[in-house]
Write a protein that holds these residues in place. Structure first.
Motif, PDB file in Angstrom:
ATOM      1  N   ILE A  72       8.371   1.623 -49.827  1.00 54.98           N
ATOM      2  CA  ILE A  72       9.191   1.617 -48.613  1.00 54.98           C
ATOM      3  C   ILE A  72       8.504   2.396 -47.500  1.00 54.98           C
ATOM      4  N   ASP A  73       8.503   1.819 -46.280  1.00 57.43           N
ATOM      5  CA  ASP A  73       7.993   2.550 -45.125  1.00 57.43           C
ATOM      6  C   ASP A  73       9.018   2.656 -43.996  1.00 57.43           C
ATOM      7  N   THR A  74      10.175   1.979 -44.149  1.00 57.83           N
ATOM      8  CA  THR A  74      11.226   2.021 -43.125  1.00 57.83           C
ATOM      9  C   THR A  74      12.586   2.138 -43.815  1.00 57.83           C
ATOM     10  N   VAL A  75      13.424   3.034 -43.330  1.00 55.84           N
ATOM     11  CA  VAL A  75      14.773   3.216 -43.887  1.00 55.84           C
ATOM     12  C   VAL A  75      15.789   2.961 -42.777  1.00 55.84           C
ATOM     13  N   VAL A  76      16.637   1.958 -42.964  1.00 58.63           N
ATOM     14  CA  VAL A  76      17.724   1.657 -42.039  1.00 58.63           C
ATOM     15  C   VAL A  76      18.982   2.328 -42.578  1.00 58.63           C
ATOM     16  N   LEU A  77      19.596   3.180 -41.757  1.00 55.79           N
ATOM     17  CA  LEU A  77      20.724   3.993 -42.214  1.00 55.79           C
ATOM     18  C   LEU A  77      21.998   3.636 -41.463  1.00 55.79           C
ATOM     19  N   ASP A  78      23.071   3.414 -42.223  1.00 56.30           N
ATOM     20  CA  ASP A  78      24.397   3.303 -41.631  1.00 56.30           C
ATOM     21  C   ASP A  78      24.836   4.693 -41.181  1.00 56.30           C
ATOM     22  N   LYS A  79      25.757   4.773 -40.242  1.00 60.74           N
ATOM     23  CA  LYS A  79      26.220   6.080 -39.769  1.00 60.74           C
ATOM     24  C   LYS A  79      27.429   6.564 -40.547  1.00 60.74           C
ATOM     25  N   THR A  80      28.555   5.869 -40.367  1.00 59.99           N
ATOM     26  CA  THR A  80      29.820   6.337 -40.927  1.00 59.99           C
ATOM     27  C   THR A  80      29.825   6.184 -42.444  1.00 59.99           C
ATOM     28  N   ASP A 103      15.939  -8.299 -40.975  1.00 57.65           N
ATOM     29  CA  ASP A 103      15.024  -9.449 -40.960  1.00 57.65           C
ATOM     30  C   ASP A 103      13.906  -9.251 -39.945  1.00 57.65           C
ATOM     31  N   ASP A 104      14.251  -8.730 -38.762  1.00 61.27           N
ATOM     32  CA  ASP A 104      13.238  -8.506 -37.729  1.00 61.27           C
ATOM     33  C   ASP A 104      12.193  -7.484 -38.195  1.00 61.27           C
ATOM     34  N   LEU A 105      12.652  -6.412 -38.836  1.00 61.46           N
ATOM     35  CA  LEU A 105      11.719  -5.390 -39.323  1.00 61.46           C
ATOM     36  C   LEU A 105      10.797  -5.952 -40.399  1.00 61.46           C
ATOM     37  N   ARG A 106      11.358  -6.750 -41.286  1.00 60.22           N
ATOM     38  CA  ARG A 106      10.531  -7.343 -42.339  1.00 60.22           C
ATOM     39  C   ARG A 106       9.540  -8.338 -41.753  1.00 60.22           C
ATOM     40  N   GLN A 108       8.059  -7.977 -39.067  1.00 59.22           N
ATOM     41  CA  GLN A 108       6.985  -7.161 -38.504  1.00 59.22           C
ATOM     42  C   GLN A 108       6.061  -6.604 -39.579  1.00 59.22           C
ATOM     43  N   GLY A 109       6.349  -6.944 -40.826  1.00 59.78           N
ATOM     44  CA  GLY A 109       5.523  -6.452 -41.925  1.00 59.78           C
ATOM     45  C   GLY A 109       5.992  -5.147 -42.512  1.00 59.78           C
ATOM     46  N   ARG A 110       7.183  -4.670 -42.127  1.00 57.32           N
ATOM     47  CA  ARG A 110       7.712  -3.423 -42.665  1.00 57.32           C
ATOM     48  C   ARG A 110       8.351  -3.669 -44.025  1.00 57.32           C
ATOM     49  N   VAL A 111       8.271  -2.678 -44.901  1.00 50.86           N
ATOM     50  CA  VAL A 111       8.965  -2.720 -46.195  1.00 50.86           C
ATOM     51  C   VAL A 111      10.227  -1.888 -46.018  1.00 50.86           C
ATOM     52  N   VAL A 112      11.385  -2.554 -46.033  1.00 54.09           N
ATOM     53  CA  VAL A 112      12.625  -1.962 -45.525  1.00 54.09           C
ATOM     54  C   VAL A 112      13.603  -1.630 -46.647  1.00 54.09           C
ATOM     55  N   ALA A 113      14.152  -0.424 -46.575  1.00 56.10           N
ATOM     56  CA  ALA A 113      15.288  -0.029 -47.412  1.00 56.10           C
ATOM     57  C   ALA A 113      16.491   0.166 -46.503  1.00 56.10           C
ATOM     58  N   VAL A 114      17.661  -0.259 -46.963  1.00 54.41           N
ATOM     59  CA  VAL A 114      18.909  -0.058 -46.230  1.00 54.41           C
ATOM     60  C   VAL A 114      19.799   0.862 -47.045  1.00 54.41           C
ATOM     61  N   ALA A 115      20.312   1.914 -46.407  1.00 54.52           N
ATOM     62  CA  ALA A 115      21.242   2.834 -47.055  1.00 54.52           C
ATOM     63  C   ALA A 115      22.603   2.677 -46.404  1.00 54.52           C
ATOM     64  N   GLY A 116      23.625   2.328 -47.200  1.00 54.65           N
ATOM     65  CA  GLY A 116      24.965   2.121 -46.659  1.00 54.65           C
ATOM     66  C   GLY A 116      26.018   2.353 -47.716  1.00 54.65           C
ATOM     67  N   ASP A 117      27.283   2.306 -47.262  1.00 55.30           N
ATOM     68  CA  ASP A 117      28.373   2.615 -48.188  1.00 55.30           C
ATOM     69  C   ASP A 117      29.529   1.625 -48.140  1.00 55.30           C
ATOM     70  N   GLY A 118      29.580   0.751 -47.135  1.00 55.89           N
ATOM     71  CA  GLY A 118      30.777  -0.074 -46.961  1.00 55.89           C
ATOM     72  C   GLY A 118      30.538  -1.546 -47.182  1.00 55.89           C
ATOM     73  N   ALA A 121      17.588  -6.624 -47.483  1.00 52.99           N
ATOM     74  CA  ALA A 121      16.482  -5.673 -47.409  1.00 52.99           C
ATOM     75  C   ALA A 121      15.576  -5.804 -48.630  1.00 52.99           C
ATOM     76  N   ASP A 122      14.387  -5.221 -48.513  1.00 52.68           N
ATOM     77  CA  ASP A 122      13.504  -5.151 -49.679  1.00 52.68           C
ATOM     78  C   ASP A 122      14.147  -4.321 -50.776  1.00 52.68           C
ATOM     79  N   LEU A 123      14.962  -3.344 -50.365  1.00 55.73           N
ATOM     80  CA  LEU A 123      15.630  -2.485 -51.338  1.00 55.73           C
ATOM     81  C   LEU A 123      16.916  -1.957 -50.729  1.00 55.73           C
ATOM     82  N   GLY A 124      18.016  -2.014 -51.491  1.00 57.40           N
ATOM     83  CA  GLY A 124      19.298  -1.503 -51.028  1.00 57.40           C
ATOM     84  C   GLY A 124      19.641  -0.195 -51.707  1.00 57.40           C
ATOM     85  N   ILE A 125      20.156   0.767 -50.925  1.00 59.52           N
ATOM     86  CA  ILE A 125      20.547   2.078 -51.444  1.00 59.52           C
ATOM     87  C   ILE A 125      22.025   2.284 -51.121  1.00 59.52           C
TER      88      ILE A 125
END
Length: 729
Positions: free
Chosen positions: A423-431, A609-612, A614-624, A634-638
């Motif tokens: 992973i080189d990019t982490v997309v984070l939910d706020k709430t 999708d846009d980040l991927r 661009q060649g980024r390896v993306v993880a998404v962290a969320g709760d809802g 995402a490449d990986l979900g957290i």
């Protein structure tokens, strides 16, 4: 036809060649595919419904091994495990018999008149009883026309011991006063009278010690399941005085947990207050305070007062059971690198046998002494190490998943571990991810002459009747400052607020309608807007008296986590459905420059999708639920600790503690595990490439070859065990 999955425990496997053999035998059944893990001794088999468990067990037995259905409730091995005790006793006996033989063979000064016959007396039980497990497994492989590491060890010991018998009885080595110098090589200048008792005993001892230490390393790296299963107590104390097995608990029953006891199952506290130690479940070192209405998890330890708990989930539905299932799933898997290594190990042993025979023939054809030629062949047999190939990845995976589970990070399997490490990019939910997801009172601004408590008491009394999150936050803050007064004529107007009579005055709490306000109150509203927080206006007898500012607070360690992720070279992106002002405030406080607000679930997925793209390896962290689409894309979900079941189901990694530093911990563990796997595999391949040629050229003594082979496997195990030591970057 619907495919089914069956998990088996396979005993008797010792190297990657064994793994390859079991997989090939199972794969001969139509529609069956199998993944066998050497470190865990388990096989995951996908098969048609028409193929029964008996068919699968029969195939395992046809491959020369024993199998049984995997128990879904792992038990911790007793401290004095009989199998471990027998292996330890065997090693001690072998050591006592082998050390004198090695000393006599390696130190000519210790060789008395009939030393060789004493050596034979000590070596005979080692080459027969001591090596019997290797001989038995080698014979089983021979019956199935296959060869494994046991075949190499068995042939090496039989050849060296057999030649020694020949030399003693027919070759002149039994003569009184015979002296034999020790050679570091395969004794190209040796004579027919040369003995190889030290090779027969040394090979057996070194390999047996290596196997014993390997087994202990496997148990240690795979201890996460045993530790989790050991958390559940055997009995539960019901409120009516009965003591029943935990398995007999039913949802709705009340049970008592006294100080020092472990909570039997998931539930809600009915009475009492205490602190709970959840470090084995979540990795949290500090006990968490709890009281009536709080949910608790089975397996947590009560370190405070007595609690009465109403059971809400039992058996496989508990959080601990789900954690155990996730860890078990991860440890049953096999990484792509290990599949390649097992395929190589499947042809490795036959190649070694061919090299040994070729070396023997070459030296005999070159006119070398038969004993020296035989020693060369034996050295080739015992220096090769397919064990290191077989253990390189699964031991590291076991250690990584175990280390993750201890720190509250559940990784779904080898593929997830590999992706997490890239992973080189982490997309984070706020709430609910970076923030707690719960409203709380942040500030109270009042007009001159009105104190904070005087404003909060009537506001809290009104909001105590409300079900709105803002109302609950105000009521909670007011109750913490004292008892609430009575309310008359309560009325809630959707979208505007609440009103009623409190202490004889008309009180209302709601949105500001734009009318003129005193300076302190207007300043508080403007500041709340800039910070992305929510403000409500308190009026008494239609006069503005206070502004209450509420907001979703940052989770503990959120700022440090983002800093750590940046230090690890990761790009962070904030993606939230909340207002731009709230997103900006949180992003600025955390140091995130890339932020997106007011996003629908599909829009979050588009950012991924846009980040991927661009060649980024993306993880998404969320709760809802609104994060599930992005998690799946995402490449990986957290999924974070208290997230929804939908988010956890769509994720590859689940964080069991609310501290978001677990995100950085998970990535750090994965990176270390991936590096460990690469180092293990590089060492396993390099070792064999480096040691087999010198052995074939007669430059390596068989006993030293056996020591090097055992050391190779132990180095792989030791390197994997390093993952169990916590380390922060």
């Amino acid at each position: 036809m619907t495919a089914r999955t069956t998990d088996l425990t396979v005993t008797g496997m010792t190297c990657g060649a064994c793994v390859s053999r079991v997989e090939k035998r199972l794969g001969r059944i139509d529609g069956v595919s199998a993944a066998v893990n050497l470190a865990t001794g388990q096989a995951r088999i996908t098969h048609p419904a028409s193929v029964t468990a008996e068919d699968l067990l029969g195939a395992v037995e046809q491959a020369g091994y024993r199998g049984r259905l995997l128990r879904r409730t792992p038990e911790e091995a007793p401290a004095d495990d009989p199998a471990d005790r027998r292996a330890r006793e065997r090693v001690l006996v072998l050591t006592a018999l082998t050390v004198p033989v090695l000393a006599l063979s390696m130190a000519p000064g210790l060789q008395f008149r009939y030393w060789q016959w004493l050596g034979l007396a000590l070596a005979a039980p080692v080459a027969t009883w001591g090596t019997w497990p290797f001989h038995r497994r080698a014979a089983a492989g021979l019956r199935h026309a296959t060869a494994t590491m046991d075949t190499l060890v068995s042939l090496g010991v039989l050849a060296s011991f057999g030649w020694s018998l020949y030399a003693l009885f027919l070759g002149g080595a039994g003569a009184p006063g015979m002296r034999m110098p020790f050679a570091w090589t395969a004794t190209p200048d040796g004579a027919s009278a040369h003995l190889y008792l030290e090779a027969a005993t040394g090979v057996t001892l070194f390999v047996s010690v290596g196997r014993y230490l390997e087994a202990r390393a496997r148990r240690r790296t795979g201890s996460a399941l045993a530790a989790l299963s050991a958390l559940v107590p055997e009995k539960a104390d019901l409120r009516d005085g009965r003591r029943i097995p935990v398995g007999d608990l039913r949802p709705g029953q009340h049970f008592i947990v006294r100080p020092g006891q472990t909570i039997a199952t998931d539930g809600v506290i009915v009475e009492g207050g205490s602190a709970l130690d959840t470090r084995l479940l979540t990795g949290e070192a500090v006990p968490a305070e709890c009281g009536p209405g709080d949910t608790v998890t089975g397996g947590a330890t009560n370190v405070g007062g007595a609690l009465v708990i109403r059971a809400t989930a039992v058996g496989a539905d508990t959080r601990l059971a789900k954690i155990t299932a996730l860890v078990e799933e991860a440890q049953l898997g096999k990484a792509r690198a290990q599949r390649r290594a097992d395929q190589i190990a499947g042809i490795f042993v036959p190649m070694v046998l061919a090299i040994a025979v070729t070396a023997l023939g070459f030296w005999l054809g070159a006119g070398a002494d038969p004993g020296a030629a035989l020693s060369t062949g034996i050295a080739v047999l015992v220096v090769a190490c397919p064990c290191a190939l077989g253990l390189a990845t699964p031991l590291a995976l076991l250690a990584a998943t175990g280390a993750g589970a201890r720190r509250g990070v559940l990784i779904s399997g080898p593929d997830a571990l590999e992706r997490l490490g890239r992973i080189d990019t982490v997309v984070l939910d706020k709430t609910g991810t970076l923030t707690t997801g719960r409203m709380s009172l942040l500030a109270t601004a009042t007009v001159p002459g009105v104190s904070e408590v005087e404003a909060l008491r009537p506001a809290g009394a009104l909001e105590d009747r409300s079900e709105h999150p803002i109302g609950r936050a105000i009521a909670h803050a007011a109750r913490s400052r004292g008892p609430l007064p009575a309310v008359a004529g309560f009325r809630a107007t959707p979208g505007h607020g609440v009103s009623g009579q409190v202490d004889g005055r008309a009180i209302s709490v709601g949105r500001w309608n734009g009318d003129r306000l005193p300076g302190p109150l207007r300043a508080a509203i403007d500041q709340a807007d800039r910070d992305g927080h929510t403000s409500v206006l308190l009026r008494a007898d239609d006069r503005p008296v206070a502004v209450l500012t509420l907001g979703d607070t940052l989770r503990d360690g959120a700022r440090e986590t983002i800093t750590r992720l940046h230090r690890m070279g990761l790009r962070t992106v904030l993606a939230t459905g909340d207002r731009p002002a709230a997103a900006r405030a949180v992003a600025e406080r955390l140091g995130i420059t890339d932020r997106h607000a007011e996003l629908a679930p599909a829009a979050k997925a588009e950012i991924v999708d846009d980040l991927r793209a661009q060649g980024r390896v993306v993880a998404v962290a969320g709760d809802g639920v609104n994060d599930t689409v992005a998690l799946a894309r995402a490449d990986l979900g957290i999924a974070v600790a208290d997230g929804t079941d939908a988010a956890i189901g769509a994720a590859d990694v689940t964080l069991m503690r609310p501290d978001v530093s677990a995100i950085a911990d998970a990535i750090a563990i994965a990176r270390r595990a991936n590096m460990t796997i690469k180092v293990n595999l590089a060492w396993a391949f390099a070792y064999n490439l480096i040691t087999i040629p010198p052995a074939a050229l007669g430059r390596l003594n068989p006993m030293l070859a056996a020591a090097a082979m055992s050391l190779s496997s132990l180095l792989v195990a030791a390197n994997s065990l390093r993952l169990l030591r916590g380390r922060r970057r």
